[in-house]
Design an enzyme around this catalytic site. Structure first.
Site, PDB file in Angstrom:
ATOM      1  N   ALA A  46      -2.275  11.447  16.241  1.00  0.00           N
ATOM      2  CA  ALA A  46      -3.697  11.788  15.797  1.00  0.00           C
ATOM      3  C   ALA A  46      -4.269  12.957  16.133  1.00  0.00           C
ATOM      4  O   ALA A  46      -4.801  13.842  15.445  1.00  0.00           O
ATOM      5  CB  ALA A  46      -4.656  10.643  16.304  1.00  0.00           C
ATOM      6  N   ASP A  47      -3.929  13.361  17.479  1.00  0.00           N
ATOM      7  CA  ASP A  47      -4.278  14.941  17.685  1.00  0.00           C
ATOM      8  C   ASP A  47      -3.457  15.847  17.166  1.00  0.00           C
ATOM      9  O   ASP A  47      -4.388  16.815  16.718  1.00  0.00           O
ATOM     10  CB  ASP A  47      -3.848  14.876  19.252  1.00  0.00           C
ATOM     11  CG  ASP A  47      -4.638  14.219  20.217  1.00  0.00           C
ATOM     12  OD1 ASP A  47      -5.644  14.478  20.745  1.00  0.00           O
ATOM     13  OD2 ASP A  47      -3.959  13.263  20.962  1.00  0.00           O
ATOM     14  N   SER A  48      -2.144  15.934  16.549  1.00  0.00           N
ATOM     15  CA  SER A  48      -1.591  16.773  16.072  1.00  0.00           C
ATOM     16  C   SER A  48      -2.181  16.949  14.586  1.00  0.00           C
ATOM     17  O   SER A  48      -2.525  17.976  14.052  1.00  0.00           O
ATOM     18  CB  SER A  48      -0.105  16.560  15.903  1.00  0.00           C
ATOM     19  OG  SER A  48       0.408  16.680  17.073  1.00  0.00           O
TER      20      SER A  48
END
Length: 404
Positions: free
Chosen positions: A170-172
């Protein structure tokens, strides 16, 4: 960093983000020529410096996201520190931040304040649940985004619990989305002269990727469940084991490829069987279809299976591990790059830019900054501070000047 055709050469970015998503956005901008100044806590630096794995005390994950950036150590909890950052932002084109909504405003560094003196400023804000909505103040990391979005609930096998990925998924995606938003805002600025705020919630780009499940529920009343390697949208598709115990993927996701797969298996007749003649029919009899493909793949070693599939133009690939990827000539030529200028990471490879531009050769990842390594350089270059003022700020703990 040489500009060598970089589309963002000359762009000045101040990165106030820590950990993963915002630094990913900063790296995307840096990959295409931006000068990214990373503002870190002068004592501890970005917490990602403590991530495992490490080599000789250097975090590999931190290195991947921050190679080539310039680090200044400034304490944002002090009035003088906030003033220094505000002055740096006055000279910037872009700010990327990942504090909980309201924190910048509490510090007197909210968008309205920053854009009074720099109306063209683009501000990318990455947070768990976004700057608006009932959940805006809730803390959020990637794991929370992966569960709250619905992703974890459909990831895995029917008899396994909900599963989050073993990496910053999700962060990427949020970081990539923030960089895209910055690019759009900069394009709009070229027409209007004004900057704007890019608001990215960690969960939203991921929710877009799994979006069909929400249409399925609202249109059909069906709640999607975990189905392993299948998509539930096309058959046959999945990951299969060959005779030598190695795995490969096959994606016969349209009618022509499905027909070629059955021909490769020596079963060209299957496509004429009413049970398997269409995608809908194959999905209705997916267990039988999968059994046929599983049995066929186990007849030969993986390389032989892949050679047959390639001959019949069936979409397929080996299931690679890290060693396989690093040894592959295609990835060596096109994708993997070295971090230079750091003895600890000599010969270390990582993925380079996520896309390629015809007029740009790509960046050089020239070193991983220590906390505050470029503080003196940047505060002198951008703000005109002299040695006496730098020494005073360092003695007061407002800055870390890299021990100089």
């Amino acid at each position: 960093m040489s500009d060598n055709g970089a589309p963002l050469a000359g762009l000045r970015v101040v990165e106030l983000g820590t950990m993963y998503a915002a630094p990913t956005a900063g790296r995307m901008l840096r990959d295409f020529g931006a000068d990214v100044i990373k503002v870190e806590d002068p004592r501890t630096g970005d917490y990602a410096r403590q991530w495992i794995p490490q080599k000789d005390g250097l975090s590999l994950g931190f290195s991947r996201l921050n190679a080539g950036k310039r680090s200044v150590g400034i304490d944002l909890r002090t009035d003088e520190g906030r003033d220094l950052v505000r002055r740096l932002i006055d000279e910037a084109d872009v700010v990327v931040e990942s504090f909980r909504p309201g924190r910048l405003e509490d510090w007197g560094l909210g968008p309205e304040v920053l854009r009074e003196s720099n109306p063209g400023l683009v501000i990318a804000r990455v947070s768990g649940f976004g700057q608006t909505g009932p959940n805006r103040l809730l803390p959020g990391f990637g794991t929370v985004a992966e569960t709250a979005s619905g992703f974890a609930n459909v990831n895995g096998w029917p008899d396994s619990p909900p599963t989050s990925p073993p990496f910053g998924f999700a962060d990427s995606i949020a970081g990539l989305s923030a960089a895209m938003g910055v690019s759009m805002a900069l394009f709009n600025r070229s027409r209007t002269g004004r900057g704007e705020v890019v608001d990215v919630a960690l969960y939203e780009p991921l929710m877009f990727i799994i979006g069909d499940m929400f249409l399925k529920y609202t249109a059909l009343g069906e709640v999607q469940q975990r189905i392993g390697n299948s998509t539930g949208a096309a058959s046959p598709r999945g990951i299969y084991e060959a005779a030598d115990g190695k795995f490969l993927s096959i994606a016969a996701s349209n009618q022509a490829i499905a027909a070629r797969l059955f021909a490769a298996m020596g079963r060209a007749d299957v496509i004429d069987d009413p049970r398997y003649a269409t995608n809908a029919a194959r999905l209705a009899h997916n267990d039988e279809v999968q059994a046929m493909v599983i049995e066929w793949c186990k007849r030969a070693p993986r390389d032989e299976v892949l050679a047959i599939l390639e001959k019949f133009e069936v979409v397929s690939a080996p299931v690679n591990d890290a060693a396989d990827v690093v040894k592959d000539p295609h990835f060596q030529e096109r994708t993997l790059v070295e971090i230079t200028g750091n003895e600890i990471l000599a010969n270390t490879l990582m993925p380079g830019p996520v896309l390629h531009l015809s007029g740009y050769d790509g960046p050089v990842y020239d070193g991983v900054p220590t906390v505050g390594e470029q503080t003196r350089e940047i505060l002198t270059e951008r703000l005109g501070l002299d040695d006496a003022e730098l020494a005073r700020l360092a003695a007061a703990g407002v800055i870390n000047d890299g021990g100089k």
